[in-house]
Scaffold this motif. Structure first.
Motif, PDB file in Angstrom:
ATOM      1  N   TRP A   1     -35.097  -4.697 -11.063  1.00 59.03           N
ATOM      2  CA  TRP A   1     -34.434  -5.646 -11.517  1.00 59.03           C
ATOM      3  C   TRP A   1     -35.030  -6.566 -12.453  1.00 59.03           C
ATOM      4  O   TRP A   1     -34.287  -6.869 -13.452  1.00 59.03           O
ATOM      5  CB  TRP A   1     -34.143  -6.580 -10.459  1.00 59.03           C
ATOM      6  CG  TRP A   1     -33.579  -8.065 -10.653  1.00 59.03           C
ATOM      7  CD1 TRP A   1     -32.395  -8.209 -10.947  1.00 59.03           C
ATOM      8  CD2 TRP A   1     -34.406  -9.022 -10.921  1.00 59.03           C
ATOM      9  NE1 TRP A   1     -32.458  -9.673 -11.441  1.00 59.03           N
ATOM     10  CE2 TRP A   1     -33.455 -10.141 -11.339  1.00 59.03           C
ATOM     11  CE3 TRP A   1     -35.528  -9.255 -10.800  1.00 59.03           C
ATOM     12  CZ2 TRP A   1     -34.002 -11.399 -11.641  1.00 59.03           C
ATOM     13  CZ3 TRP A   1     -36.133 -10.613 -10.992  1.00 59.03           C
ATOM     14  CH2 TRP A   1     -35.556 -11.772 -11.387  1.00 59.03           C
ATOM     15  N   TRP A   2     -36.411  -6.573 -12.359  1.00 59.40           N
ATOM     16  CA  TRP A   2     -36.929  -7.664 -13.434  1.00 59.40           C
ATOM     17  C   TRP A   2     -36.971  -6.828 -14.863  1.00 59.40           C
ATOM     18  O   TRP A   2     -36.855  -7.540 -15.903  1.00 59.40           O
ATOM     19  CB  TRP A   2     -38.485  -7.855 -13.147  1.00 59.40           C
ATOM     20  CG  TRP A   2     -39.302  -8.506 -14.063  1.00 59.40           C
ATOM     21  CD1 TRP A   2     -38.807  -9.712 -14.379  1.00 59.40           C
ATOM     22  CD2 TRP A   2     -40.408  -8.120 -14.656  1.00 59.40           C
ATOM     23  NE1 TRP A   2     -40.050 -10.296 -15.595  1.00 59.40           N
ATOM     24  CE2 TRP A   2     -40.653  -8.853 -15.739  1.00 59.40           C
ATOM     25  CE3 TRP A   2     -40.872  -6.654 -14.690  1.00 59.40           C
ATOM     26  CZ2 TRP A   2     -41.743  -8.733 -16.662  1.00 59.40           C
ATOM     27  CZ3 TRP A   2     -42.012  -6.294 -15.387  1.00 59.40           C
ATOM     28  CH2 TRP A   2     -42.487  -7.564 -16.526  1.00 59.40           C
ATOM     29  N   ALA A   3     -37.485  -5.656 -14.682  1.00 65.25           N
ATOM     30  CA  ALA A   3     -37.565  -4.693 -15.759  1.00 65.25           C
ATOM     31  C   ALA A   3     -36.183  -4.757 -16.690  1.00 65.25           C
ATOM     32  O   ALA A   3     -36.073  -4.865 -17.933  1.00 65.25           O
ATOM     33  CB  ALA A   3     -38.000  -3.317 -15.391  1.00 65.25           C
ATOM     34  N   GLU A   4     -35.175  -4.571 -15.911  1.00 68.77           N
ATOM     35  CA  GLU A   4     -33.800  -4.598 -16.646  1.00 68.77           C
ATOM     36  C   GLU A   4     -33.400  -5.761 -17.149  1.00 68.77           C
ATOM     37  O   GLU A   4     -32.573  -5.783 -17.930  1.00 68.77           O
ATOM     38  CB  GLU A   4     -32.821  -3.782 -15.668  1.00 68.77           C
ATOM     39  CG  GLU A   4     -33.007  -2.290 -15.314  1.00 68.77           C
ATOM     40  CD  GLU A   4     -32.357  -1.852 -14.078  1.00 68.77           C
ATOM     41  OE1 GLU A   4     -31.433  -2.799 -13.806  1.00 68.77           O
ATOM     42  OE2 GLU A   4     -32.377  -0.876 -13.931  1.00 68.77           O
ATOM     43  N   SER A   5     -33.849  -6.978 -16.460  1.00 64.35           N
ATOM     44  CA  SER A   5     -33.234  -8.154 -16.736  1.00 64.35           C
ATOM     45  C   SER A   5     -34.051  -8.819 -18.043  1.00 64.35           C
ATOM     46  O   SER A   5     -33.421 -10.053 -18.750  1.00 64.35           O
ATOM     47  CB  SER A   5     -33.235  -9.142 -15.752  1.00 64.35           C
ATOM     48  OG  SER A   5     -34.580  -9.509 -15.257  1.00 64.35           O
ATOM     49  N   LEU A   6     -35.028  -8.351 -18.538  1.00 69.73           N
ATOM     50  CA  LEU A   6     -35.938  -8.882 -19.822  1.00 69.73           C
ATOM     51  C   LEU A   6     -35.073  -8.914 -20.961  1.00 69.73           C
ATOM     52  O   LEU A   6     -34.575  -8.045 -21.485  1.00 69.73           O
ATOM     53  CB  LEU A   6     -37.328  -8.135 -19.845  1.00 69.73           C
ATOM     54  CG  LEU A   6     -38.275  -8.424 -18.978  1.00 69.73           C
ATOM     55  CD1 LEU A   6     -39.346  -7.276 -19.055  1.00 69.73           C
ATOM     56  CD2 LEU A   6     -38.691  -9.538 -18.803  1.00 69.73           C
ATOM     57  N   PRO A   7     -34.765 -10.136 -21.619  1.00 67.34           N
ATOM     58  CA  PRO A   7     -34.379 -10.494 -22.607  1.00 67.34           C
ATOM     59  C   PRO A   7     -35.035 -10.394 -23.857  1.00 67.34           C
ATOM     60  O   PRO A   7     -35.001 -11.361 -24.849  1.00 67.34           O
ATOM     61  CB  PRO A   7     -33.879 -11.909 -22.450  1.00 67.34           C
ATOM     62  CG  PRO A   7     -35.068 -12.447 -21.936  1.00 67.34           C
ATOM     63  CD  PRO A   7     -35.577 -11.543 -20.922  1.00 67.34           C
ATOM     64  N   CYS A   8     -35.312  -8.858 -24.150  1.00 63.98           N
ATOM     65  CA  CYS A   8     -36.004  -8.421 -25.383  1.00 63.98           C
ATOM     66  C   CYS A   8     -35.338  -7.042 -25.655  1.00 63.98           C
ATOM     67  O   CYS A   8     -35.387  -5.953 -24.990  1.00 63.98           O
ATOM     68  CB  CYS A   8     -37.332  -8.099 -25.213  1.00 63.98           C
ATOM     69  SG  CYS A   8     -38.410  -7.909 -26.671  1.00 63.98           S
ATOM     70  N   GLU A   9     -34.517  -7.132 -27.069  1.00 65.27           N
ATOM     71  CA  GLU A   9     -33.761  -5.983 -27.086  1.00 65.27           C
ATOM     72  C   GLU A   9     -34.421  -4.371 -27.496  1.00 65.27           C
ATOM     73  O   GLU A   9     -33.758  -3.439 -27.231  1.00 65.27           O
ATOM     74  CB  GLU A   9     -32.762  -6.306 -28.326  1.00 65.27           C
ATOM     75  CG  GLU A   9     -33.598  -6.466 -29.641  1.00 65.27           C
ATOM     76  CD  GLU A   9     -32.311  -7.019 -30.631  1.00 65.27           C
ATOM     77  OE1 GLU A   9     -32.004  -5.910 -31.543  1.00 65.27           O
ATOM     78  OE2 GLU A   9     -31.875  -7.895 -30.610  1.00 65.27           O
ATOM     79  N   ASN A  10     -35.590  -4.583 -27.733  1.00 59.06           N
ATOM     80  CA  ASN A  10     -36.227  -3.284 -28.247  1.00 59.06           C
ATOM     81  C   ASN A  10     -37.523  -3.046 -27.148  1.00 59.06           C
ATOM     82  O   ASN A  10     -38.207  -2.407 -27.819  1.00 59.06           O
ATOM     83  CB  ASN A  10     -36.623  -3.259 -29.660  1.00 59.06           C
ATOM     84  CG  ASN A  10     -37.578  -4.733 -30.270  1.00 59.06           C
ATOM     85  OD1 ASN A  10     -37.460  -5.555 -29.449  1.00 59.06           O
ATOM     86  ND2 ASN A  10     -38.290  -4.484 -31.007  1.00 59.06           N
ATOM     87  N   LEU A  11     -37.341  -3.579 -26.078  1.00 56.92           N
ATOM     88  CA  LEU A  11     -38.479  -3.390 -25.193  1.00 56.92           C
ATOM     89  C   LEU A  11     -37.882  -2.535 -24.115  1.00 56.92           C
ATOM     90  O   LEU A  11     -36.831  -2.941 -23.245  1.00 56.92           O
ATOM     91  CB  LEU A  11     -39.062  -4.619 -24.546  1.00 56.92           C
ATOM     92  CG  LEU A  11     -39.972  -4.558 -23.437  1.00 56.92           C
ATOM     93  CD1 LEU A  11     -41.200  -3.687 -23.776  1.00 56.92           C
ATOM     94  CD2 LEU A  11     -40.339  -5.971 -22.796  1.00 56.92           C
ATOM     95  N   THR A  12     -38.445  -1.454 -23.683  1.00 59.28           N
ATOM     96  CA  THR A  12     -37.842  -0.630 -22.693  1.00 59.28           C
ATOM     97  C   THR A  12     -39.198  -0.297 -21.608  1.00 59.28           C
ATOM     98  O   THR A  12     -40.302   0.216 -22.003  1.00 59.28           O
ATOM     99  CB  THR A  12     -37.443   0.806 -23.100  1.00 59.28           C
ATOM    100  OG1 THR A  12     -36.510   0.749 -23.975  1.00 59.28           O
ATOM    101  CG2 THR A  12     -37.028   1.769 -21.983  1.00 59.28           C
ATOM    102  N   ILE A  13     -38.903  -0.923 -20.438  1.00 60.23           N
ATOM    103  CA  ILE A  13     -39.850  -0.707 -19.438  1.00 60.23           C
ATOM    104  C   ILE A  13     -39.456   0.298 -18.404  1.00 60.23           C
ATOM    105  O   ILE A  13     -38.156  -0.086 -17.725  1.00 60.23           O
ATOM    106  CB  ILE A  13     -40.214  -2.035 -18.708  1.00 60.23           C
ATOM    107  CG1 ILE A  13     -40.884  -3.091 -19.516  1.00 60.23           C
ATOM    108  CG2 ILE A  13     -41.276  -1.618 -17.529  1.00 60.23           C
ATOM    109  CD1 ILE A  13     -41.162  -4.169 -19.200  1.00 60.23           C
ATOM    110  N   SER A  14     -39.979   1.328 -17.988  1.00 67.20           N
ATOM    111  CA  SER A  14     -39.285   2.463 -17.012  1.00 67.20           C
ATOM    112  C   SER A  14     -40.450   2.224 -15.888  1.00 67.20           C
ATOM    113  O   SER A  14     -41.594   2.240 -15.934  1.00 67.20           O
ATOM    114  CB  SER A  14     -39.535   3.974 -17.705  1.00 67.20           C
ATOM    115  OG  SER A  14     -38.860   4.257 -18.745  1.00 67.20           O
TER     116      SER A  14
END
Length: 432
Positions: free
Chosen positions: A333-346
């Motif tokens: 939930w946290w990784a998907e909710s981060l408001p940074c458009e060019n950051l991907t956390i798998s």
């Protein structure tokens, strides 16, 4: 028995006296020394006579100084007479549920009140003598962290698998010396729950403020458990029932004592899919190291992390991290909710083959399980490992971060398991 000096502080009394690493401090003012606590207590006086051994020679030093001024020595081991082991065979003892072949230090079952005072280790007090209790009071070794489990003597002995002093009498002795106790109940379904749990909590609550907190922690059972005592599962319905009871106690004790006093470990909230209390409910997080309030701190840290994360990084950043099965929904939930458009956390959920699938916490992940799960997958430019899974730079199966990096072909970093520190690590990676 004395303490072996490992280092001398520059410009200290010890340096002025010519003490050296390797010297052994064997006594102060006629008192034998069991540990660094004894040394600190007896050396605090203004006038002290200290006995030192160097090889086969012994010398005495009479020292006059201001009250409380340290002498400036560090010891090779803080416990001069060795760690006291418990001698118990608790029905839920995790050490006795370990698989064979791990590092020897993991199989040590310490139950030393000195480590409780120094490091916050939970101890049973089952091997504490009356002299030990008096020493705790005299030297003001407070707070201590006590594993109670139950206040019923017969049931407690069955749970510990050994004879044990009456824990309430021990607490009452410590109360006379105004020692603060942070207590825990490892909850074993069908053993010390129900009426047993009610009695234990009420017995401990009656001893507030000596008993400053009561944590109810779910038992952890691995696939290697050999004890045959039946212990039921800590499932969603059971967890919800425990949380309802804890809320009842919290309302009652807040009204009667001005503190909620009783807290449930985070695992109950995750198992029950229930809302996590606010930070104020945890009253300063007195048992955060026991897994009581970590989720709340994570969620609050997530809000702080969002404030330092830009809307867009200077470049695309793609990283991976891992978690145990218990915490995966929160981290995803946290990784998907981060408001940074060019950051991907798998987020990669890792099952636990070392201890068994019933062990779901991130802190007990094995390095080989991470390698087996992630081999052949695109992990981006780095893999972040929560530092709680590491002991002295290695996982419990002695796999190191370097081993994981070589096996997966990606840089691997240990990060504190809080979003704020996680984002800081991302920023450093991205050159922000």
């Amino acid at each position: 028995m004395g303490g072996i000096i490992s280092s001398i502080e520059p410009n200290s009394i010890a340096e002025d006296l010519g003490w050296q690493p390797g010297d052994e401090i064997v006594g102060i003012n006629g008192h034998d020394l069991q540990d660094a606590i004894d040394f600190r207590f007896y050396s605090a006086d203004e006038l002290v006579t200290i006995t030192i051994k160097r090889g086969k020679q012994t010398a005495e030093f009479e020292i006059e100084k201001d009250l409380g001024v340290p002498l400036g020595v560090t010891f090779k081991d803080i416990l001069f007479d060795g760690v006291r082991t418990c001698g118990a065979h608790c029905i839920f003892c995790f050490v006795e549920q370990l698989p064979k072949g791990l590092r020897k230090s993991l199989y040590l079952k310490d139950d030393d009140f000195r480590l409780s005072f120094l490091h916050g280790n939970f101890v049973t007090l089952a091997n504490v003598s009356e002299d030990d209790l008096q020493r705790i009071v005299t030297q003001r070794l407070s707070p201590l962290y006590i594993s109670v489990h139950t206040t019923e003597p017969d049931l407690r002995e069955r749970m510990l698998g050994r004879p044990a002093p009456n824990i309430l009498q021990q607490i009452d002795t410590l109360a006379q010396g105004r020692i603060t106790l942070q207590t825990q109940i490892v909850l074993c379904r069908g053993v010390n729950d129900g009426d047993h749990l009610i009695r234990t909590v009420e017995d401990l609550a009656a001893r507030y403020p000596t008993v400053a907190s009561i944590a109810i922690v779910p038992v952890g059972l691995s696939a290697h458990r050999r004890n045959k005592t039946p212990i039921g599962p800590i499932d969603a319905q059971y967890s919800a029932e425990i949380l309802d009871r804890v809320k009842h106690w919290q309302r009652r004790y807040l009204r009667e004592k001005g503190t909620r006093l009783v807290w449930a470990a985070d695992e109950f909230y995750l198992n029950a899919y229930g809302p996590v209390p606010s930070a104020a409910v945890y009253e300063g997080f007195p048992q955060i190291e026991n897994g009581v309030g970590l989720i709340r701190q994570f969620l609050d840290s997530a809000r702080r992390a969002e404030r330092i994360l830009p809307e867009k990084l200077d470049r695309d950043v793609n990283i991976s991290t891992v978690t145990g099965t218990l915490f995966d929904s929160v981290l995803e939930w946290w990784a998907e909710s981060l408001p940074c458009e060019n950051l991907t956390i798998s987020v990669w959920t890792i099952g636990n083959s070392l201890f068994g699938e019933s062990v779901t916490v991130t802190g007990l992940l094995a390095g080989n399980d991470i390698i087996d799960r992630l081999r052949g997958h695109d992990l981006g430019e780095a893999l972040f490992i929560p530092s709680v899974a590491l002991r002295d730079g290695a996982f419990l199966d002695d796999v190191t971060l370097e081993d994981v990096s070589r096996a997966l072909g990606v840089p691997v970093f240990a990060v504190l398991p809080k979003p704020y520190q996680f984002v800081r690590a991302i920023q450093a990676l991205a050159g922000v």
